[in-house]
Enzyme design. Structure first.
Site, PDB file in Angstrom:
ATOM      1  CG  PHE A  24      23.254 -27.394  -2.193  1.00  0.00           C
ATOM      2  CD1 PHE A  24      24.634 -27.407  -2.259  1.00  0.00           C
ATOM      3  CD2 PHE A  24      22.563 -26.530  -3.030  1.00  0.00           C
ATOM      4  CE1 PHE A  24      25.314 -26.580  -3.135  1.00  0.00           C
ATOM      5  CE2 PHE A  24      23.240 -25.695  -3.920  1.00  0.00           C
ATOM      6  CZ  PHE A  24      24.610 -25.719  -3.968  1.00  0.00           C
ATOM      7  N   GLY A  77      26.094 -32.863 -10.187  1.00  0.00           N
ATOM      8  CA  GLY A  77      26.829 -31.666 -10.573  1.00  0.00           C
ATOM      9  C   GLY A  77      28.213 -31.648  -9.950  1.00  0.00           C
ATOM     10  CB  THR A  78      29.529 -33.616  -7.168  1.00  0.00           C
ATOM     11  OG1 THR A  78      28.865 -34.823  -7.573  1.00  0.00           O
ATOM     12  CG2 THR A  78      28.657 -32.915  -6.152  1.00  0.00           C
ATOM     13  CB  ILE A 123      42.586 -35.030  -4.870  1.00  0.00           C
ATOM     14  CG1 ILE A 123      42.499 -34.396  -3.481  1.00  0.00           C
ATOM     15  CG2 ILE A 123      41.806 -34.208  -5.902  1.00  0.00           C
ATOM     16  CD1 ILE A 123      41.140 -34.455  -2.799  1.00  0.00           C
ATOM     17  CD  GLN A 180      31.556 -30.687  -4.778  1.00  0.00           C
ATOM     18  OE1 GLN A 180      31.169 -30.470  -3.645  1.00  0.00           O
ATOM     19  NE2 GLN A 180      30.731 -30.789  -5.785  1.00  0.00           N
ATOM     20  CD  GLU A 240      27.654 -33.843   2.634  1.00  0.00           C
ATOM     21  OE1 GLU A 240      26.610 -33.677   3.251  1.00  0.00           O
ATOM     22  OE2 GLU A 240      28.111 -34.972   2.361  1.00  0.00           O
TER      23      GLU A 240
HETATM   24 MO1  MOS Z   1      24.379 -34.247   1.241  1.00  0.00          MO
HETATM   25  S1  MOS Z   1      23.388 -33.105   2.662  1.00  0.00           S
HETATM   26  O1  MOS Z   1      24.278 -35.756   1.930  1.00  0.00           O
HETATM   27  O2  MOS Z   1      23.510 -34.075  -0.168  1.00  0.00           O
END
Ligand code: MOS
Length: 773
Positions: free
Chosen positions: A261, A492-493, A655, A664, A731
Site C-alpha cells: 500500500f 500482490g497486484t 484492462i 484491485q 490506486e
Molecule cells: Mo503506491 S502509495 O505508490 O504504493
C-alpha cells in the site's frame, strides 16, 4: 510525495532507458482483458511462495529492535549489562557502537534521510534505540526487553492538526501556493453561491497482511537481503550507499510480497539494522517488524486539514475553486501529502488556487499510502462538490457532468484520454441513480432488510497515469518455454500474471510455458511497484524484449545448417503460436522454436527489452478517472449505519487482466469503507504513542462490513500510453469512495461529516431527531 516528483523519481532510477516512438495500439486479443487466474496463485495457496521472513539459513540469528518509550527528547544512557548476560545473546547494537553508516545519497530514496541509530535524539514514539540479536527469537525478545534506556523526555507534540490555527497563505508556516489561475479570491467573493468548509482526514496506517521483514546473509564481502519491498532496484541503490558496499556485492531479493500500500516503497531503518547485525556477526540474521512497530516505524498517511472554498453561479457553473490545506509531517522529513493532486484539472473553472503547508509533529515520517494526496484530497474536493450541489438544489451527477472538460486547464494540454462523463453516466445506470429522491431521509428499503433509511452518494475519482523506464530480458529456450525477467516485483497486484499474459499474447506460447522471474535486483532494472505505474512501465519493455528475442530466433533459424529455414532471409519468416514459418505459409506448417534451438545446440534465443518514460507526457495530460456510487442503510432507532452497495466505474485505459483489475478495485472499495467509517491512528497526547497499534484496536473492514461491490471498466485503450494502452488501476479504486459514502450518509441522515472517520457520535443527533421518521 508529489505525483510528478514520484514519477520523475521512478524515471531517474532508469536513466539509461530511452523513449521509443508511440506504436499503434495492438489488436484486441483473446488473452488481453481475459479473466485470468494468477500464475503464482498455486504457490501462494499452497504456502510454498517465499516471503522475506520465510527464509531460513544454518546458524541464523534473530534480531529484535528496542523501541523508544518517549516521543520527544534524548537518550541519556543505555544499559545493556543485564541483557548481555541472558542466554543466547550475541550482539546488542545502539548508537554508541553501530559504527559508520551513510546517508542514502542521490542514487536512491530512503524513507528517512539519515542512518539508523545515528544519534541519541528521539523524535517519535517507537523509534529504534537499540537492536538485540540472539540465537532464537525468544532470546532476542527477552534481551530487547532487558535493555534499560534512560531518557531525558520533553513533552511530545502529537495533537491533531486542527489544534494549530491555519496561518495565512504566504505567512511564516502558512501554506504556499502550489497552483493558481485567475483571481480566485475575487471570484469567490463575488460568487452568488458559496461553499466554505474545512475537512479533515486522520492518520491512517498501512496494514498489509505481511509485515516488513529483512533476512540478511553475508558471504564474505557480498550480501543478500531478502526483503519485502515495492522496489528492489531502489532498495539496492539505497542499501549500497548506506552500508558503503559496492553495488555488485549487494543483491535484494523480494520474490513475493504480502502487499504494501505504499509503505514498502522506500527502505526503512530495520533493513539497515538487520544487514549491520549480520555483517558484525558474520551470520545470517532475520528481523521481522512487529505489528505494533508497523504503527510507528514504517510510515503512515499523514493527517490533513483542508479548507475548501467553492464559488458558483446559480446554474452550477464553477467560478472559483480554492483548496488550502496542511498535513502533518515528522521532525525528520518534510513530506507533503499532495492533496491537490487532482484539483487543478478535475473540473472546469477559470479561477483556482491550491496551497499547502506542513505542521511538524513527534510522529514517524509519513510516506505514500495508496493514492497519496489524491485520496484525502478528493475527500475534501468531492465533499465540497456535494455540498454545492445541495445548496444549488442540483443533482450532484448533473453538476459534475456540467463541469467536465477535455482540456487540462492547469497545463492547457489536452487529456490523452478522459472519459469521466462516461464513468458518471454508466455508473448512474448501473447503480440506479435515477431512483434517488434528493430530500434527506426520503428513501427507504423494503423487503428482508426491514424498514431502513437509504442514502445515495456519488463522487469522482482521479489518479495520474505515469510510466517510467524499464528493462527486461526475454529468453526463448530449447525446451519450448520462455523465460522473462525484470528487476520489478509483484506486491500482490498481479505483475507476474500481467507479464505472462503479455508474453503469451505476443508469442502464442501458452501461460504454463512462460516463466516470469521478478523480485531480484540483479535482473535488468525494472520499475517500482508504485504510483500505479508498474504495468504501464514494464509492458513496453516486454514488447521490445519479445520482438528482439524473436529477431534473434529467426536469425538462428536462417543460419543453422540443419534448420528447415537455413539460407532463407529472416524477413521472409514469421513467428506465430510458438512456431517459425514462412510468412507465405500457414503457421501450422511451421517448426516449434525449441526444435530449431536444439538443432543449433543453443541454450536460448535472447532479446533485451528497454523502454523509457512516456514520450507523450510532454504534450498530453495523462490521468485515469472514475466514478463511485455508494448506498448506505441507516437505522436511526439504534444509530446503525452500514455501507450496503458500491458501484464503481473506472476509466483506466485497457484492462490487461480483468480478474486482477476487478480484484484491485474491489479491494480498494473495501479499503474506502475503512477510510470512511473506521481507520484512524490515535496518538496518546501524554506519551505520543500510537495507542491503537494492533489489529484489534485499529479497525479495518471485515467481510461483514463489505458492501455489495459492482466494478466496471470502460476498457478504452489509451494509445498515448503504450501499444497496450494500459494505464494503471492500483490506486484509483480508493479515490472518491469515502466522499461518496459521506455524501450518502448526509442523504440518509442529514448529518454532514467533514472529519473522517464517520463516528456514531456524529450520527447520534440524527438518530434522536429522526427517531419518529
Ligand atoms: Mo503506491 S502509495 O505508490 O504504493
Amino acid at each position: 510525495m508529489h505525483f510528478s516528483e514520484f514519477i520523475a523519481f521512478i524515471d531517474s532510477a532508469q536513466s539509461n532507458a530511452h523513449p521509443e516512438p508511440t506504436e499503434p495500439i495492438s489488436e484486441p486479443s483473446a488473452i488481453i482483458g481475459s479473466f485470468a487466474p494468477r500464475v503464482d496463485g498455486p504457490l501462494k495457496t499452497t504456502g510454498t511462495a517465499m516471503y522475506a521472513g520465510d527464509y531460513n539459513f544454518p546458524h541464523m540469528a534473530y534480531a529484535v529492535p528496542v523501541c523508544a518509550t518517549i516521543a520527544n527528547g534524548k537518550i541519556r544512557s543505555i544499559d545493556t549489562s543485564a541483557a548481555e548476560k541472558l542466554p543466547g545473546v550475541l550482539l546488542i547494537l545502539h548508537h554508541g557502537n553501530i559504527g559508520p553508516l551513510y546517508r542514502s545519497g542521490p542514487d536512491g530514496r530512503a524513507s528517512e534521510d539519515r542512518p539508523a541509530l545515528s544519534d541519541n535524539i528521539i523524535s517519535y514514539y517507537g523509534q529504534y534505540v537499540a537492536l538485540a540479536v540472539a540465537e532464537t527469537f525468544a532470546q532476542a525478545s527477552a534481551a530487547a526487553a532487558a535493555i534499560r534506556v534512560q531518557y531525558a523526555a520533553e513533552k511530545p507534540s502529537v495533537s491533531p492538526i486542527l489544534d494549530d490555527p491555519m496561518p495565512a497563505i504566504g505567512a511564516p508556516g502558512g501554506p504556499g501556493i502550489e497552483s493558481e489561475r485567475g483571481n480566485s479570491d475575487a471570484a469567490f467573493a463575488s460568487s452568488p453561491v458559496q461553499i466554505d468548509a474545512t475537512y479533515t482526514t486522520p492518520v491512517e496506517t498501512h496494514n498489509p497482511m505481511e509485515m516488513h521483514a529483512t533476512t540478511a546473509v553475508w558471504r564474505g564481502p557480498r550480501v543478500t537481503l531478502y526483503e519485502s519491498t515495492q522496489g528492489v532496484v531502489n532498495h539496492h541503490n539505497v542499501m549500497a550507499a548506506i552500508l558503503g558496499v559496492p553495488h555488485e556485492n549487494l543483491e535484494i531479493i523480494s520474490r513475493f510480497i504480502g502487499s504494501g500500500f505504499g509503505g514498502k516503497l522506500f527502505p526503512w531503518p530495520h533493513s539497515t539494522l538487520c544487514a549491520v547485525a549480520a555483517r558484525q556477526l558474520a551470520r545470517p540474521v532475520k528481523l521481522v517488524v512487529s505489528r505494533k512497530m508497523m504503527f510507528s516505524d514504517v510510515g503512515h498517511r499523514p493527517c490533513t486539514q483542508q479548507r475548501m472554498r467553492l464559488g458558483a453561479t446559480s446554474q452550477g457553473k464553477l467560478l472559483s475553486l480554492q483548496q488550502d490545506y496542511r498535513n502533518h509531517t515528522s521532525e525528520l522529513e518534510d513530506i507533503r501529502e499532495n492533496c491537490g493532486e487532482a484539483t487543478p484539472f478535475l473540473y472546469s473553472t477559470a479561477n483556482l488556487r491550491v496551497s499547502s503547508g506542513l505542521v511538524r509533529r513527534n510522529v514517524g515520517t509519513p510516506t505514500p499510502m495508496r493514492g497519496p494526496g489524491a485520496v484525502p484530497g478528493l475527500f475534501a474536493v468531492e465533499s465540497a462538490m456535494d455540498e454545492l450541489a445541495i445548496k444549488l438544489n442540483m443533482d450532484p451527477v448533473q453538476l459534475r457532468l456540467g463541469l467536465d472538460t477535455l482540456t487540462d486547464e492547469e497545463s492547457n494540454k489536452p487529456f490523452s484520454s478522459r472519459h469521466l462523463k462516461e464513468c458518471l453516466q454508466l455508473g448512474s445506470e448501473k447503480f440506479g441513480w435515477s431512483k434517488r429522491t434528493p430530500q434527506v431521509g426520503s428513501m427507504r428499503t423494503s423487503g428482508p432488510d426491514g424498514d431502513l433509511i437509504l442514502g445515495y452518494g456519488v463522487a469522482c475519482a482521479s489518479w495520474g497515469a505515469g510510466r517510467g523506464g524499464a528493462q527486461c530480458s526475454v529468453n526463448l529456450l530449447p525446451d519450448g518455454t520462455v523465460r522473462v525477467s525484470s528487476a520489478t516485483q509483484d506486491i500482490g497486484t498481479g505483475t507476474y500474471t500481467v507479464i505472462a499474459l503479455a508474453v503469451s499474447d505476443m508469442t502464442g506460447i501458452p501461460l504454463n510455458k512462460i516463466d516470469v522471474v521478478l523480485g531480484d535486483s540483479s535482473l535488468p532494472p525494472g520499475p517500482m511497484s508504485g504510483g500505479s505505474t508498474a504495468t504501464a512501465s514494464v509492458l513496453p519493455a516486454i514488447v521490445d524484449g519479445v520482438d528482439n528475442a524473436i529477431k534473434t530466433l529467426l536469425g538462428i533459424a536462417t543460419h543453422t545448417p540443419n534448420s528447415p529455414f537455413s539460407g532463407q532471409h529472416p524477413d521472409a519468416l514469421a513467428f506465430t503460436n510458438g512456431r517459425i514459418h514462412a510468412k507465405s505459409q500457414s503457421p501450422s506448417t511451421g517448426t516449434p522454436f525449441g526444435e530449431i534451438l536444439r538443432a543449433a545446440n543453443l541454450a536460448g534465443a535472447r532479446g533485451e527489452g528497454k523502454s523509457g518514460g512516456n514520450p507523450n507526457a510532454e504534450k498530453y495530460s495523462m490521468h485515469s478517472f472514475g466514478a463511485q456510487f455508494a448506498e448506505v442503510q441507516w437505522d436511526p432507532g439504534i444509530a446503525h449505519l452500514r455501507v450496503s452497495r458500491v458501484v464503481t466505474v473506472i476509466d483506466g485505459g485497457r484492462i490487461i487482466n480483468r480478474a486482477a483489475a476487478t480484484n484491485q478495485v474491489a479491494g480498494a472499495i473495501v479499503m474506502g469503507v475503512g477510510m470512511a467509517l473506521f481507520e484512524e491512528t490515535i496518538y496518546d497526547p501524554r506519551s505520543g504513542a500510537p495507542i491503537n497499534s494492533n489489529y484489534a484496536d485499529y479497525i479495518v473492514p471485515t467481510s461483514a462490513d463489505a458492501p455489495l461491490i459492482d466494478v466496471h471498466f470502460l476498457d478504452i485503450p489509451d494509445p498515448l500510453m503504450s501499444s497496450y494502452g494500459a494505464r494503471g488501476i492500483g490506486e484509483i479504486g480508493l479515490a472518491g469512495v469515502a466522499p461518496a459514502i459521506t455524501a450518502a450518509v448526509y442523504h440518509a441522515t442529514g448529518v454532514r461529516v467533514r472529519e473522517l472517520p464517520v463516528r456514531i457520535e456524529h450520527l447520534l443527533a440524527a438518530s434522536t431527531d429522526r427517531r419518529n421518521l
